[in-house]
Motif scaffolding. Sequence first.
Motif, mmCIF file in Angstrom:
data_model
loop_
_atom_site.group_PDB
_atom_site.id
_atom_site.type_symbol
_atom_site.label_atom_id
_atom_site.label_comp_id
_atom_site.label_asym_id
_atom_site.label_seq_id
_atom_site.Cartn_x
_atom_site.Cartn_y
_atom_site.Cartn_z
ATOM 1 N N ARG A 1 -2.661 2.064 0.950
ATOM 2 C CA ARG A 1 -3.259 3.390 0.834
ATOM 3 C C ARG A 1 -4.071 3.519 -0.449
ATOM 4 N NH1 ARG A 1 -0.888 7.784 3.534
ATOM 5 N NH2 ARG A 1 -2.549 9.008 2.563
ATOM 6 N N PHE A 2 -3.517 3.050 -1.562
ATOM 7 C CA PHE A 2 -4.191 3.211 -2.856
ATOM 8 C C PHE A 2 -5.367 2.242 -3.014
ATOM 9 C CE2 PHE A 2 -0.285 5.427 -3.607
ATOM 10 C CZ PHE A 2 -0.605 6.407 -4.519
ATOM 11 N N ASP B 1 -8.009 -1.537 -10.177
ATOM 12 C CA ASP B 1 -7.098 -2.674 -10.075
ATOM 13 C C ASP B 1 -5.702 -2.162 -9.743
ATOM 14 O OD1 ASP B 1 -9.160 -4.354 -10.800
ATOM 15 O OD2 ASP B 1 -8.667 -4.296 -12.935
ATOM 16 N N VAL B 2 -5.049 -2.822 -8.790
ATOM 17 C CA VAL B 2 -3.694 -2.446 -8.374
ATOM 18 C C VAL B 2 -2.742 -3.566 -8.763
ATOM 19 C CG1 VAL B 2 -2.204 -1.756 -6.470
ATOM 20 C CG2 VAL B 2 -4.622 -1.098 -6.455
ATOM 21 N N ILE C 1 -3.877 1.021 -11.305
ATOM 22 C CA ILE C 1 -2.746 1.633 -10.617
ATOM 23 C C ILE C 1 -1.604 0.637 -10.650
ATOM 24 C CG2 ILE C 1 -1.925 2.674 -8.483
ATOM 25 C CD1 ILE C 1 -4.882 3.125 -7.725
ATOM 26 N N VAL C 2 -0.490 1.014 -11.241
ATOM 27 C CA VAL C 2 0.690 0.154 -11.294
ATOM 28 C C VAL C 2 1.721 0.723 -10.329
ATOM 29 C CG1 VAL C 2 2.516 -0.804 -12.735
ATOM 30 C CG2 VAL C 2 0.223 -0.470 -13.684
ATOM 31 N N ILE C 3 2.078 -0.073 -9.315
ATOM 32 C CA ILE C 3 3.048 0.347 -8.300
ATOM 33 C C ILE C 3 4.280 -0.540 -8.430
ATOM 34 C CG2 ILE C 3 3.479 0.677 -5.835
ATOM 35 C CD1 ILE C 3 0.484 0.961 -5.433
ATOM 36 N N GLY C 4 5.432 0.063 -8.556
ATOM 37 C CA GLY C 4 6.628 -0.743 -8.721
ATOM 38 C C GLY C 4 7.885 0.010 -8.374
ATOM 39 N N THR C 5 8.983 -0.709 -8.425
ATOM 40 C CA THR C 5 10.292 -0.114 -8.195
ATOM 41 C C THR C 5 10.881 0.325 -9.534
ATOM 42 O OG1 THR C 5 11.100 -2.396 -8.123
ATOM 43 C CG2 THR C 5 10.756 -1.295 -6.027
ATOM 44 N N ARG C 6 12.167 0.575 -9.542
ATOM 45 C CA ARG C 6 12.846 1.243 -10.661
ATOM 46 C C ARG C 6 12.474 0.708 -12.049
ATOM 47 N NH1 ARG C 6 18.055 0.264 -8.931
ATOM 48 N NH2 ARG C 6 17.863 -1.803 -9.837
ATOM 49 N N SER C 7 12.565 -0.600 -12.246
ATOM 50 C CA SER C 7 12.385 -1.160 -13.593
ATOM 51 C C SER C 7 10.940 -1.107 -14.078
ATOM 52 C CB SER C 7 12.873 -2.601 -13.636
ATOM 53 O OG SER C 7 12.162 -3.403 -12.711
#
Length: 550
Positions: free
Chosen positions: A267-268, A275-276, A307-313
């Motif tokens: 989507r992003f 940059d993703v 755009i930084v996409i990540g999980t919890r950490s």
Amino acid sequence: MTSPFFLSVAIAAPIPKLFDYLPLAETDMSHYQAGLRVSVPFGSRVLTGVIVSIHQNPQYDPAKLKPISELLDATPLLPNDVYQLGHWLSEYYHQPIGECLSLLWPVLLRKGEQARASKQTFYAPTPNQPDASTIKRAPRQVDLLEHMKQPNQQTGQWQKDLVKAGFTPTIINGLVDKGFLEKQERDSFQPIKGECSHTPLTLNQEQQQALTCIEQNQGFKSFLIDGITGSGKTEIYLQAIAPHLEQGKQVLILVPEIGLTPQTVQRFAQRFDADVLLLHSKLNDRERLDAWLMARKHGSNTGRGQIVIGTRSAIFTPLPNLAMIIIDEEHDQSFKQQDGVRYHGRDVAVVRAKTLDIPIILGSATPSLECLHNGLSGKYQYLRLTQRAGSASMPELQILNIKKQAVHHGLADSLLKPIQDTLDKGQQVLVFVNRRGYAPTLYCPDCAWIAECRRCDAKMTLHQKPAHLHCHHCDSKLSIPRQCPECLSHKIQAMGAGTERLETHLQYQFRNTPVIRIDRDSTQNKHAMEELLEPVHKGEPCIIVGTQML
């Protein structure tokens, strides 16, 4: 002669204190500052620690202190907001400062490696190509040039990809020597390049009001978007971050499950020329360090947003130009770290946003009670979405009473016909069951024994692929007993149904239809989620069995 000084170092050990060390010989106080990594002797081991303070009054006799082994960094790798976040973790969650600061680093930096990105060889066509007739008697070199002229290869290729395509280093180097190709050393980790192929959607009145409220805010503010499923929360995220990306800033998106990442990335990436970067546990240690360093060195003067996409950490990633944080599905329990340093990623994100004086958006169709309370009490800006976006309508719900019906492997027989009718129309079926594994319980009917975890109070879940008992609470694993350990009966049986059991049953009932299981076990490998969803995205008739990851 300078006065003697000492270094207080935090070490990743379950000890709530700092340790004093002597500096290296022939160094002065100007070589040291808080936040630098150092290697220090600790008992019989050499560990990596972080300098917390420099002082002239040691806790112990200076004659008994040891010098550090090595100064690993010339300047601190962490920005001040992340470094202070580590101290906040220690104070708020009552955890040892050394373990909290260690949590901020990628694994390789915790082990004392240098903060350098890995490099790979890249070959690109030279701007001024020589006369092609000079290689007409070298057919493999001609083939390589033709290969490089393909539409998706014109900017160049990695050496490993050229070798995989059948071109040896001798062939490649021959073209380099003749001036056709240029050899370069580039960062091996590359971001996903956004293509800006999709335009913004038209918002309904509720979406527009929520977006206007976010855009009018200046500085820190927490926004809770409480929207029903399909109300267009993601579209609000996309339009809210657009002005920041246009200014070359960074945006952090936290998602609860690694399985959600492929859809979010798509989507992003389709929306922005930016940059993703992905940061999650499925990256190996080297890839994670490379992504971490790429985020750290981002500069707004590049003109490209990130755009930084990540999980919890990912909340601990150094982002020098961070302008907004978004927490999707904020209610999800996977934002909680359950072992080691225990913390809640959502709450840490709110603290970081407050420190940087930037907005944070929390989105959910079922907000957690604490966030709902904060929204209703005015601590968070509460934004409600009660309508589905676009022309989507609410689904028709039908409750099926199965008290007097036959149920096999967790599925009532009366459901098989509606499933078949849907498949006959060329449509897809989703069977949702919020239990991983084959069965949630292994049970002995003779003595009422139930397989329980030896390390905690949870029940062991039965898995068949591969066959074992697994505690989903503490990750303990055991082999499946052949008989009851209490009464030695051989009648032990699986009770209840999980995704594996439903998958097996549906494969038997619908032999000519693909049955796709999507849960944390089936999506462990890299790119597994994308591969499993490929036939789904094509619109082919299939049955999807999955947990809340869907």
